[in-house]
Design a protein around this motif. Structure first.
Motif, short mmCIF file in Angstrom:
data_model
loop_
_atom_site.label_atom_id
_atom_site.label_comp_id
_atom_site.label_asym_id
_atom_site.label_seq_id
_atom_site.Cartn_x
_atom_site.Cartn_y
_atom_site.Cartn_z
N MET A 45 0.82 -1.21 0.00
CA MET A 45 0.00 0.00 0.00
C MET A 45 0.85 1.26 0.00
O MET A 45 0.39 2.32 -0.42
N ALA A 46 2.09 1.17 0.52
CA ALA A 46 2.92 2.36 0.67
C ALA A 46 4.24 2.20 -0.09
O ALA A 46 4.67 1.08 -0.39
N THR A 47 4.87 3.33 -0.37
CA THR A 47 6.16 3.36 -1.06
C THR A 47 7.15 4.16 -0.24
O THR A 47 6.82 5.25 0.25
N ALA A 48 8.34 3.62 -0.08
CA ALA A 48 9.40 4.32 0.66
C ALA A 48 10.33 5.00 -0.34
O ALA A 48 10.77 4.38 -1.32
N ARG A 49 10.61 6.29 -0.09
CA ARG A 49 11.51 7.06 -0.95
C ARG A 49 12.57 7.73 -0.09
O ARG A 49 12.25 8.33 0.94
N ALA A 50 13.81 7.65 -0.52
CA ALA A 50 14.91 8.27 0.22
C ALA A 50 14.84 9.79 0.09
O ALA A 50 14.57 10.31 -0.99
N ILE A 51 15.09 10.48 1.20
CA ILE A 51 15.19 11.94 1.15
C ILE A 51 16.62 12.40 1.46
O ILE A 51 16.95 13.57 1.31
N THR A 52 17.46 11.46 1.95
CA THR A 52 18.90 11.68 2.06
C THR A 52 19.58 10.39 1.56
O THR A 52 18.92 9.42 1.23
#
Length: 209
Positions: A45-52
């Motif tokens: 259901m969710a997606t993880a995206r790097a911000i650093t």
């Protein structure tokens, strides 16, 4: 599933209409995709995206299950993480139901700076847009901009490229008076209130006496 060894990421969801919303921010020590333990073929259901810049350990579902059964210390560690996440989700729900958007913003900024965790807080928080903050606390970007400017004016935060969170921001969470000011301008910038007719009448009467 994945284990975040270092760096920061965000967990997002997208509606059927294509609208994206940030659910939570992830830090080193967090697991992602733990629902794979319950079912291996379910759609995420969710997606993880790097911000650093992140270092991530990929863990196969079967290997994860074996480790949980065989490694007592690892099983205890994972259980502690899951309980902490459940408590966090409950706190987020209570925050959304009962606190003003200004307090919710202050809480998110303090959490990103790791206030309340062991060790010294990281006053410089990871890069994040006002639009993302607005998604997380359930308000508009313009409201976030308004509150951020107020926090900076009061010395609670500083930002020149990146946001620095000062300990004084805790006052927003501890104060009982900010909720009523949520939809108004800061007191220092508010126009002087006009005297009511009853006040004018009382003053005139005292002058006549």
């Amino acid at each position: 599933m994945f284990y975040l060894r270092s760096g920061r990421a965000k967990l997002t969801v997208i509606s059927n209409l294509g609208k994206e919303a940030t659910v939570t921010l992830l830090a080193a020590g967090d697991f992602v995709g733990e629902e794979a333990i319950a079912a291996s073929s379910e759609m995420r259901m969710a997606t993880a995206r790097a911000i650093t810049t992140c270092i991530v350990l990929k863990i196969d579902r079967d290997n994860m299950l074996q480790a949980l059964h065989r490694e007592r210390s690892f099983s205890d560690y994972f259980l502690k993480f899951m309980l902490a996440r459940a408590i966090r989700i409950q706190a987020d729900l209570i925050d959304q139901l009962f606190n003003s958007s200004e307090r919710r913003l202050a809480r998110i900024l303090l959490m990103m700076a790791d206030y309340g965790k062991p060790g010294e807080p990281e006053t410089l928080i990871p890069p994040i847009t006002q639009a993302t903050l607005a998604e997380m606390i359930g308000t508009t970007r313009s409201r976030v901009s308004f509150f951020m400017n107020r926090f900076r004016r009061l010395g609670y935060i500083e930002y020149k490229g990146r946001i620095r969170v000062n300990k004084s921001l805790l006052k927003v969470l501890l104060s009982e008076h900010l909720h009523g000011e949520n939809a108004s301008r800061p007191e220092l910038l508010s126009a002087p209130q006009r005297r009511t007719s009853s006040t004018k009448h009382a003053r005139r009467s005292s002058e006549d006496d």
